[in-house]
Design a protein around this motif. Structure first.
Motif, PDB file in Angstrom:
ATOM      1  N   SER A   3      54.810  13.794  -4.309  1.00 12.01           N
ATOM      2  CA  SER A   3      55.859  12.821  -4.644  1.00 12.01           C
ATOM      3  C   SER A   3      56.194  12.807  -6.126  1.00 12.01           C
ATOM      4  O   SER A   3      57.167  12.166  -6.533  1.00 12.01           O
ATOM      5  CB  SER A   3      55.428  11.410  -4.208  1.00 12.01           C
ATOM      6  N   GLY A   4      55.391  13.488  -6.944  1.00 10.45           N
ATOM      7  CA  GLY A   4      55.722  13.550  -8.365  1.00 10.45           C
ATOM      8  C   GLY A   4      54.526  13.443  -9.283  1.00 10.45           C
ATOM      9  O   GLY A   4      53.434  13.065  -8.870  1.00 10.45           O
ATOM     10  N   SER A   5      54.755  13.788 -10.536  1.00 12.98           N
ATOM     11  CA  SER A   5      53.708  13.761 -11.552  1.00 12.98           C
ATOM     12  C   SER A   5      53.471  12.335 -12.045  1.00 12.98           C
ATOM     13  O   SER A   5      54.374  11.495 -12.014  1.00 12.98           O
ATOM     14  CB  SER A   5      54.102  14.658 -12.728  1.00 12.98           C
ATOM     15  N   PHE A   6      52.259  12.098 -12.525  1.00 18.35           N
ATOM     16  CA  PHE A   6      51.917  10.762 -13.039  1.00 18.35           C
ATOM     17  C   PHE A   6      50.684  10.855 -13.914  1.00 18.35           C
ATOM     18  O   PHE A   6      49.987  11.857 -13.944  1.00 18.35           O
ATOM     19  CB  PHE A   6      51.681   9.781 -11.888  1.00 18.35           C
ATOM     20  N   ARG A   7      50.401   9.771 -14.617  1.00 18.47           N
ATOM     21  CA  ARG A   7      49.180   9.660 -15.403  1.00 18.47           C
ATOM     22  C   ARG A   7      48.634   8.240 -15.304  1.00 18.47           C
ATOM     23  O   ARG A   7      49.372   7.296 -15.040  1.00 18.47           O
ATOM     24  CB  ARG A   7      49.431  10.028 -16.865  1.00 18.47           C
ATOM     25  N   ILE A   8      47.334   8.124 -15.510  1.00 14.40           N
ATOM     26  CA  ILE A   8      46.640   6.832 -15.489  1.00 14.40           C
ATOM     27  C   ILE A   8      45.839   6.738 -16.779  1.00 14.40           C
ATOM     28  O   ILE A   8      45.101   7.664 -17.129  1.00 14.40           O
ATOM     29  CB  ILE A   8      45.686   6.717 -14.288  1.00 14.40           C
ATOM     30  N   MET A   9      45.988   5.622 -17.495  1.00  9.11           N
ATOM     31  CA  MET A   9      45.288   5.472 -18.765  1.00  9.11           C
ATOM     32  C   MET A   9      44.439   4.202 -18.783  1.00  9.11           C
ATOM     33  O   MET A   9      44.935   3.112 -18.498  1.00  9.11           O
ATOM     34  CB  MET A   9      46.296   5.447 -19.914  1.00  9.11           C
ATOM     35  N   ASN A  10      43.162   4.389 -19.075  1.00  3.66           N
ATOM     36  CA  ASN A  10      42.265   3.257 -19.316  1.00  3.66           C
ATOM     37  C   ASN A  10      42.344   2.931 -20.800  1.00  3.66           C
ATOM     38  O   ASN A  10      41.974   3.774 -21.640  1.00  3.66           O
ATOM     39  CB  ASN A  10      40.824   3.615 -18.946  1.00  3.66           C
ATOM     40  N   LEU A  11      42.811   1.727 -21.143  1.00  2.69           N
ATOM     41  CA  LEU A  11      43.000   1.360 -22.535  1.00  2.69           C
ATOM     42  C   LEU A  11      41.738   0.718 -23.110  1.00  2.69           C
ATOM     43  O   LEU A  11      40.857   0.258 -22.382  1.00  2.69           O
ATOM     44  CB  LEU A  11      44.192   0.415 -22.671  1.00  2.69           C
ATOM     45  N   SER A  12      41.679   0.665 -24.431  1.00  2.92           N
ATOM     46  CA  SER A  12      40.482   0.169 -25.099  1.00  2.92           C
ATOM     47  C   SER A  12      40.237  -1.321 -24.857  1.00  2.92           C
ATOM     48  O   SER A  12      39.117  -1.799 -25.017  1.00  2.92           O
ATOM     49  CB  SER A  12      40.586   0.430 -26.609  1.00  2.92           C
ATOM     50  N   ASP A  13      41.282  -2.055 -24.444  1.00  6.52           N
ATOM     51  CA  ASP A  13      41.101  -3.488 -24.170  1.00  6.52           C
ATOM     52  C   ASP A  13      40.739  -3.767 -22.711  1.00  6.52           C
ATOM     53  O   ASP A  13      40.699  -4.915 -22.283  1.00  6.52           O
ATOM     54  CB  ASP A  13      42.358  -4.274 -24.550  1.00  6.52           C
ATOM     55  N   GLY A  14      40.472  -2.711 -21.932  1.00  4.12           N
ATOM     56  CA  GLY A  14      40.059  -2.881 -20.540  1.00  4.12           C
ATOM     57  C   GLY A  14      41.176  -2.750 -19.524  1.00  4.12           C
ATOM     58  O   GLY A  14      40.914  -2.657 -18.326  1.00  4.12           O
ATOM     59  N   ARG A  15      42.418  -2.738 -19.963  1.00  3.76           N
ATOM     60  CA  ARG A  15      43.532  -2.602 -19.024  1.00  3.76           C
ATOM     61  C   ARG A  15      43.630  -1.183 -18.490  1.00  3.76           C
ATOM     62  O   ARG A  15      43.224  -0.227 -19.156  1.00  3.76           O
ATOM     63  CB  ARG A  15      44.856  -2.966 -19.703  1.00  3.76           C
ATOM     64  N   ILE A  16      44.184  -1.039 -17.285  1.00  2.00           N
ATOM     65  CA  ILE A  16      44.490   0.265 -16.711  1.00  2.00           C
ATOM     66  C   ILE A  16      45.997   0.302 -16.448  1.00  2.00           C
ATOM     67  O   ILE A  16      46.534  -0.578 -15.765  1.00  2.00           O
ATOM     68  CB  ILE A  16      43.715   0.525 -15.404  1.00  2.00           C
ATOM     69  N   GLU A  41      45.654  12.726 -15.495  1.00  2.00           N
ATOM     70  CA  GLU A  41      47.047  13.134 -15.331  1.00  2.00           C
ATOM     71  C   GLU A  41      47.175  14.219 -14.273  1.00  2.00           C
ATOM     72  O   GLU A  41      46.350  15.134 -14.212  1.00  2.00           O
ATOM     73  CB  GLU A  41      47.609  13.641 -16.659  1.00  2.00           C
ATOM     74  N   TYR A  42      48.224  14.082 -13.473  1.00  2.80           N
ATOM     75  CA  TYR A  42      48.569  15.122 -12.500  1.00  2.80           C
ATOM     76  C   TYR A  42      49.951  15.650 -12.831  1.00  2.80           C
ATOM     77  O   TYR A  42      50.890  14.885 -13.040  1.00  2.80           O
ATOM     78  CB  TYR A  42      48.560  14.567 -11.072  1.00  2.80           C
ATOM     79  N   GLN A  43      50.068  16.986 -12.905  1.00  5.38           N
ATOM     80  CA  GLN A  43      51.354  17.629 -13.140  1.00  5.38           C
ATOM     81  C   GLN A  43      51.591  18.687 -12.067  1.00  5.38           C
ATOM     82  O   GLN A  43      50.711  19.486 -11.773  1.00  5.38           O
ATOM     83  CB  GLN A  43      51.390  18.280 -14.520  1.00  5.38           C
ATOM     84  N   MET A  44      52.795  18.680 -11.516  1.00  8.20           N
ATOM     85  CA  MET A  44      53.091  19.599 -10.414  1.00  8.20           C
ATOM     86  C   MET A  44      54.076  20.706 -10.809  1.00  8.20           C
ATOM     87  O   MET A  44      54.304  21.625 -10.025  1.00  8.20           O
ATOM     88  CB  MET A  44      53.651  18.826  -9.221  1.00  8.20           C
ATOM     89  N   ILE A  59      46.340  20.072 -12.020  1.00  3.10           N
ATOM     90  CA  ILE A  59      47.633  20.738 -12.043  1.00  3.10           C
ATOM     91  C   ILE A  59      47.720  21.711 -10.877  1.00  3.10           C
ATOM     92  O   ILE A  59      46.708  22.177 -10.362  1.00  3.10           O
ATOM     93  CB  ILE A  59      47.874  21.488 -13.368  1.00  3.10           C
ATOM     94  N   ASP A  60      48.943  21.999 -10.457  1.00  5.61           N
ATOM     95  CA  ASP A  60      49.138  22.950  -9.374  1.00  5.61           C
ATOM     96  C   ASP A  60      48.927  24.376  -9.890  1.00  5.61           C
ATOM     97  O   ASP A  60      49.364  24.734 -10.980  1.00  5.61           O
ATOM     98  CB  ASP A  60      50.528  22.801  -8.768  1.00  5.61           C
ATOM     99  N   GLU A  61      48.284  25.176  -9.080  1.00  7.49           N
ATOM    100  CA  GLU A  61      47.950  26.562  -9.432  1.00  7.49           C
ATOM    101  C   GLU A  61      49.161  27.361  -9.914  1.00  7.49           C
ATOM    102  O   GLU A  61      49.065  28.174 -10.841  1.00  7.49           O
ATOM    103  CB  GLU A  61      47.339  27.226  -8.198  1.00  7.49           C
ATOM    104  N   VAL A  62      50.305  27.104  -9.322  1.00  6.84           N
ATOM    105  CA  VAL A  62      51.490  27.911  -9.608  1.00  6.84           C
ATOM    106  C   VAL A  62      51.899  27.831 -11.070  1.00  6.84           C
ATOM    107  O   VAL A  62      52.421  28.789 -11.634  1.00  6.84           O
ATOM    108  CB  VAL A  62      52.663  27.485  -8.693  1.00  6.84           C
ATOM    109  N   MET A  63      51.643  26.700 -11.733  1.00  8.99           N
ATOM    110  CA  MET A  63      52.112  26.579 -13.106  1.00  8.99           C
ATOM    111  C   MET A  63      51.301  27.445 -14.074  1.00  8.99           C
ATOM    112  O   MET A  63      51.752  27.723 -15.179  1.00  8.99           O
ATOM    113  CB  MET A  63      52.122  25.122 -13.564  1.00  8.99           C
ATOM    114  N   VAL A  64      50.120  27.898 -13.654  1.00 10.25           N
ATOM    115  CA  VAL A  64      49.347  28.821 -14.481  1.00 10.25           C
ATOM    116  C   VAL A  64      50.023  30.188 -14.502  1.00 10.25           C
ATOM    117  O   VAL A  64      49.859  30.961 -15.448  1.00 10.25           O
ATOM    118  CB  VAL A  64      47.895  28.915 -13.959  1.00 10.25           C
ATOM    119  N   ARG A  65      50.778  30.506 -13.462  1.00  9.33           N
ATOM    120  CA  ARG A  65      51.467  31.793 -13.371  1.00  9.33           C
ATOM    121  C   ARG A  65      52.939  31.708 -13.765  1.00  9.33           C
ATOM    122  O   ARG A  65      53.583  32.733 -13.990  1.00  9.33           O
ATOM    123  CB  ARG A  65      51.373  32.331 -11.937  1.00  9.33           C
TER     124      ARG A  65
END
Length: 267
Positions: free
Chosen positions: A204-217, A101-104, A157-163
């Motif tokens: 361009s924005g936050s997103f996530r990628i999930m590898n599922l137990s059945d092999g799908r991404i 996951e990437y969060q900005m 994550i972007d450094e700024v969100m830690v502050r």
């Protein structure tokens, strides 16, 4: 009048039908192995009847599936109290063996404390009652505990969100303490994109990628008010962007030290 379909049980019913057909059994043949009627099986498969846990256990035994239907039953029942616009990605989370996951803007939802989540939701959902916001914050902060213990979690994550102060300095301090505690878990990794990153590929924005137990991404790209599920070539693009983000980010150790120093400065 057609029977009412309980949409939340549609996937469970389809999985029951698939397992039954895979075992080369008719509904009547399966019913002979069970202490309930054939019509109940038909209702389960069409999602016009809601199964109880004992039904799932009995069907798993009759079909020799281990605990597939029981686990799916638990997923459905654990998700029923989650808001409709959160259900799809929460179900996917619970099937995932790896999440990237990437969060900005804000801390990833899976890593948020209840107080941080409450501050975020209260600021954003001005139209919701305090009770609804409290329930949503509770649901969000409990999501991590609902994920499989072996699931690998990678966050950039972007450094700024830690502050960034959300709610109050006390809320931020508690959030950073929580984050540092989580980073002692070997399955959770967080890396920071420095504020100076002229080749930052994730603006361009936050997103996530999930590898599922059945092999799908499966990919989930965020937008205001929800998330779009993406597959195929678009997932490959997200994977490419995530690799670019990791290349721009600090190492996990350097990221941990930055978070630690930021927290110490707030004391």
């Amino acid at each position: 009048m057609p029977d009412k379909v309980f949409k939340e049980w549609d996937g469970w019913g389809r999985e029951l039908r698939r397992l039954r057909e895979e075992a080369n059994l008719s509904q009547l043949q399966l019913a002979h192995r069970l202490p309930f009627q054939n019509g109940l099986i038909s209702g389960f498969e069409r999602a016009t009847r809601k199964p109880k846990r004992e039904h799932a256990v009995a069907l798993d035994g009759a079909l020799s599936t281990g605990d597939v239907l029981e686990r799916l039953w638990l997923e459905v029942t654990n998700t029923r109290e989650i808001p409709a616009d959160w259900r799809d990605f929460v179900r996917l989370e619970r099937q995932a063996v790896e999440i990237r996951e990437y969060q900005m803007v804000l801390m990833p939802g899976l890593l948020q404390t209840r107080e941080y989540a409450h501050a975020v939701l209260r600021n954003h959902r001005k139209w919701d009652s305090d009770r609804n916001v409290t329930e949503l914050a509770k649901t969000r902060s409990e999501r991590l505990s609902q994920i499989r213990k072996e699931t690998l979690l990678w966050f950039v994550i972007d450094e700024v969100m830690v502050r960034r102060v959300v709610g109050s300095r006390e809320v931020l301090k508690e959030q950073l303490d929580h984050l540092l505690h989580l980073l002692n878990n070997h399955r959770i990794r967080v890396t920071l994109i420095p504020e100076y990153a002229p080749q930052h590929p994730g603006l361009s924005g936050s997103f996530r990628i999930m590898n599922l137990s059945d092999g799908r991404i499966v990919g989930l790209a965020e937008y205001w008010g929800g998330q779009n599920v993406v597959t195929g070539a678009q997932v490959n693009q997200l994977l490419s962007i995530f690799s670019g983000l990791q290349a721009e980010a600090l190492s996990p150790i350097a990221s941990y030290e930055y978070i630690k120093k930021t927290r110490e400065a707030l004391a």
